[in-house]
Design a protein around this motif. Structure first.
Motif, PDB file in Angstrom:
ATOM      1  N   PHE A   1     -40.031 -74.407  -3.780  1.00  0.00           N
ATOM      2  CA  PHE A   1     -39.465 -73.072  -3.849  1.00  0.00           C
ATOM      3  C   PHE A   1     -37.948 -73.161  -3.868  1.00  0.00           C
ATOM      4  O   PHE A   1     -37.356 -73.975  -3.189  1.00  0.00           O
ATOM      5  N   GLY A   2     -37.340 -72.300  -4.635  1.00  0.00           N
ATOM      6  CA  GLY A   2     -35.892 -72.262  -4.604  1.00  0.00           C
ATOM      7  C   GLY A   2     -35.268 -73.089  -5.712  1.00  0.00           C
ATOM      8  O   GLY A   2     -34.071 -73.116  -5.863  1.00  0.00           O
ATOM      9  N   ASP A   3     -36.099 -73.743  -6.478  1.00  0.00           N
ATOM     10  CA  ASP A   3     -35.599 -74.496  -7.605  1.00  0.00           C
ATOM     11  C   ASP A   3     -34.802 -73.570  -8.512  1.00  0.00           C
ATOM     12  O   ASP A   3     -35.305 -72.593  -9.026  1.00  0.00           O
ATOM     13  N   GLU A   4     -33.572 -73.898  -8.697  1.00  0.00           N
ATOM     14  CA  GLU A   4     -32.713 -73.003  -9.475  1.00  0.00           C
ATOM     15  C   GLU A   4     -33.194 -72.843 -10.904  1.00  0.00           C
ATOM     16  O   GLU A   4     -32.963 -71.843 -11.554  1.00  0.00           O
TER      17      GLU A   4
ATOM     18  N   GLU B   1     -35.062 -69.892 -11.425  1.00  0.00           N
ATOM     19  CA  GLU B   1     -34.397 -68.692 -10.944  1.00  0.00           C
ATOM     20  C   GLU B   1     -34.693 -67.434 -11.765  1.00  0.00           C
ATOM     21  O   GLU B   1     -35.058 -66.409 -11.228  1.00  0.00           O
TER      22      GLU B   1
ATOM     23  N   ALA C   1     -43.507 -77.382  -7.957  1.00  0.00           N
ATOM     24  CA  ALA C   1     -42.065 -77.222  -7.865  1.00  0.00           C
ATOM     25  C   ALA C   1     -41.731 -76.613  -6.518  1.00  0.00           C
ATOM     26  O   ALA C   1     -42.367 -75.656  -6.081  1.00  0.00           O
TER      27      ALA C   1
ATOM     28  N   PRO D   1     -44.744 -73.330 -15.447  1.00  0.00           N
ATOM     29  CA  PRO D   1     -44.429 -73.136 -14.037  1.00  0.00           C
ATOM     30  C   PRO D   1     -45.077 -74.283 -13.288  1.00  0.00           C
ATOM     31  O   PRO D   1     -46.276 -74.462 -13.375  1.00  0.00           O
ATOM     32  N   ASP D   2     -44.302 -75.016 -12.656  1.00  0.00           N
ATOM     33  CA  ASP D   2     -44.830 -76.195 -12.012  1.00  0.00           C
ATOM     34  C   ASP D   2     -45.413 -75.855 -10.662  1.00  0.00           C
ATOM     35  O   ASP D   2     -44.738 -75.372  -9.768  1.00  0.00           O
TER      36      ASP D   2
ATOM     37  N   ARG E   1     -38.822 -65.218 -13.751  1.00  0.00           N
ATOM     38  CA  ARG E   1     -39.571 -63.969 -13.765  1.00  0.00           C
ATOM     39  C   ARG E   1     -38.601 -62.806 -13.792  1.00  0.00           C
ATOM     40  O   ARG E   1     -38.879 -61.746 -13.256  1.00  0.00           O
ATOM     41  N   MET E   2     -37.495 -63.038 -14.386  1.00  0.00           N
ATOM     42  CA  MET E   2     -36.459 -62.023 -14.299  1.00  0.00           C
ATOM     43  C   MET E   2     -36.896 -60.660 -14.777  1.00  0.00           C
ATOM     44  O   MET E   2     -36.520 -59.645 -14.218  1.00  0.00           O
ATOM     45  N   PHE E   3     -37.642 -60.631 -15.777  1.00  0.00           N
ATOM     46  CA  PHE E   3     -38.034 -59.343 -16.308  1.00  0.00           C
ATOM     47  C   PHE E   3     -39.536 -59.290 -16.506  1.00  0.00           C
ATOM     48  O   PHE E   3     -40.155 -60.297 -16.766  1.00  0.00           O
TER      49      PHE E   3
END
Lengths: 358, 358
Positions: B87-90, B93, B85, B81-82, B96-98
């Motif tokens: 925010f909003g960097d696709e 996306e 980076a 995780p940069d 952290r989905m799960f």
DNA sequence: GGGGCAAATCTATGCGCTTTAATCGCCGCG
DNA sequence: CGCGGCGATTAAAGCGCATAGATTTGCCCC
């Protein structure tokens, strides 16, 4: 556990004074290489671990940042994770299905703390939190981050007299605390604008509880966009706490019966949006075919949902990171004025507004 | 920040000695109500916050439990995780989905700590962790929970001489540390048994890296079930780190070319199972139509997947809770022997094995 | 009014470390 | 041969609180 060795033990073994031992660990360059090695060897042999308590006492700083988490489940679902529930209880099955709001924020706080050499203390706010519990955390950190509405303002104010306190996700205000928020208004304005100009909708109802600053701001955004387009404001009553699903069903049924179903529901949260989508599906109304539904937050649940929820994504991790960053800066050099920062949000155009295939 | 008031200030203002102030906070019943109120009033007026450092020093305990988290993303996806980076960097996306494995465990640790009146300190293990960083955490807690393979054993051993250390999810062994694990063997045995007896499969291949104790145990479970049924063991080579997707594709292609596709893939992790399901889908092989695929872990990603992944669910939250519980017990009364505990797992029969409709 | 006893309060000390100011040892130089 | 100067080391004074043990207070009864 054997008694923990102290600087005295290390000093004795290395044949130096405790001051030298201390220097060896904190300012290695100030001690001659040969003695440094002797000290390190002694420390290793003894299994010495410096006491953070003593260090904190002497230095007047703890090197830790505190985060008051809170019981999201209990607050939002009325379900308290039962400490004694046997593992595998199906009722808990989807309990943690998706990273919740404050998990994300917490992750951000963790990241920033680590990056800056701080450790994170996580405490909770149970309904039973006494002032003592709170002091228990506040007393051991150099800065404190809190979620909105978890602690009485009066207490926060008192704590903030001693250590910097930052409120996460509370709209900018003048309560004297540091704060990080997101562009609630701009986000919902952009979303509403999208419904109006891209989809050509005119009858858009706002769904959401007012009375909370962030929700109010979202409403403002909605209103602004509607008024700019010369459209009429329309709101849907708010569900009583814990009754969201049932309320949404009733509301949808009512609208259907009266033939007053709007063209779109601009909800103030993803949670509401999902509840309304369920209610609409149950009533046989197609989304986005017959009605568009949008949310706010950017929960994963909305992404996985079919149709995928069009929403405004909050920079949750960033929120946490920014909060921690403010705290750490303030610890280093306390400022006179509270720092307030607002983060941009991002429109996530997905399916539930009518874009793409549902 | 004004200088923090101390017990002395409170005592002076309340007209009592510091001992009385101390008692007021720690043993309220030992102080007369009238003086107690005087002290509390003084404390409130001064904005007094007891220093946890001083308290910890004096008591010899900190009241905190430590958890060494680690950078799951960097380890598993090769993606760090940069911090910078935007925010909003696709690309981030679905980062952290799960809820990830260790998020769940951490939640369990948090819950138990709170329940028992402890606070949690979260530290990370970056590749750059120096011994000093580690001591920084170890020195401020009464007990330490660690994930497997995050810290060198030698260091853990040294720490465990001073404070209890529990390893989470490490299979029972004799390394002298406390430990909590799950029934890896029984879980995969039950799963394999399901494939055999319910679905009547006979050609079942085990997929997974060996060399890790937990994976070995899963393999044992698989073997046990296969042998009990008089079936032949069959394994699939392991993917090199970070190459899972590509490797799965190649493996599937190879099997297809050679006509050696088994009837089922019993994977040692959900992650592998999902990768193979993707590979199979890409190759036009239907799951579970032509081949069954099962996993192990119980990740949400598997639940959301279509077909939903049949797997063995680990009690992750429980794992964390149990670990914390052991620590807290040990703090209260240190035992001579390391405590080892094994938790049951649960078979989650879903779609990918052929049960229910896909 | 005094004796006796328990409850309330206080005195004094130590917890393990940091840090300032002072000391020590050593070298070069006059 | 002594003195200045400098780096390495140390002595000592806290940091804010808990707590054992000493002391005082409050109260009851004779």
């Amino acid at each position: 556990m054997a008694k923990r060795p102290t600087v005295y033990d290390v000093a004795a073994r290395a044949g130096v004074s405790i001051a030298t031992v201390s220097f060896t660990f904190t300012q290695p360059h100030k001690v001659r290489p040969s003695t440094r090695e002797a000290v390190e060897e002694a420390a290793r042999a003894l299994g010495y671990l410096p006491s953070a308590s003593a260090r904190g006492l002497a230095r007047g700083k703890t090197g830790a940042i505190g985060l008051f988490s809170f019981d999201y489940y209990a607050r939002n679902s009325g379900v308290t994770p039962d400490a004694d529930a046997p593992f595998g209880d199906e009722a808990n099955e989807d309990f943690r299905m998706f990273p919740l709001y404050h998990d994300e924020v917490q992750r951000g706080v963790e990241m920033e703390c680590w990056r800056r050499g701080y450790v994170l203390m996580v405490g909770d706010t149970k309904s039973t939190s006494s002032e003592a519990d709170i002091a228990g955390i506040a007393g051991r950190v150099d800065g404190l981050a809190v979620f909105p509405n978890t602690l009485p303002d009066e207490i926060l104010l008192r704590i903030s007299k001693r250590i910097p306190v930052v409120e996460l996700s509370i709209p900018i205000n003048n309560n004297g605390l540091h704060g990080v928020s997101v562009d609630n208004e701009g986000g919902l304005a952009a979303l509403t604008e999208h419904l109006i100009s891209v989809h050509g909708l005119t009858d858009i109802a706002f769904v959401g509880p007012l009375g909370f600053p962030d929700k109010e701001h979202r409403f403002s955004g909605y209103s602004r966009a509607m008024e700019a387009a010369g459209l009429a404001i329309r709101t849907v009553d708010t569900a009583p706490p814990g009754q969201l699903a049932a309320f949404a069903r009733d509301t949808v049924a009512g609208m259907l019966a009266e033939g007053t179903l709007p063209q779109a529901l601009a909800c103030s949260t993803d949670e509401e949006a999902l509840a309304y989508m369920d209610a609409l599906a149950a009533a046989g109304v197609s989304v986005p075919g017959q009605i568009a539904v949008t949310g706010f937050d950017g929960l994963v649940a909305g992404l996985v949902n079919r149709p995928a929820l069009t929403t405004v994504r909050q920079p949750l991790v960033e929120l946490g990171r920014t909060g921690a960053s403010i705290l750490i800066d303030q610890v280093a050099s306390p400022g006179k004025e509270p720092v307030k920062r607002q983060l941009p949000v991002k429109l996530m155009i997905r399916e539930s507004c009518g874009c793409r295939a549902a």
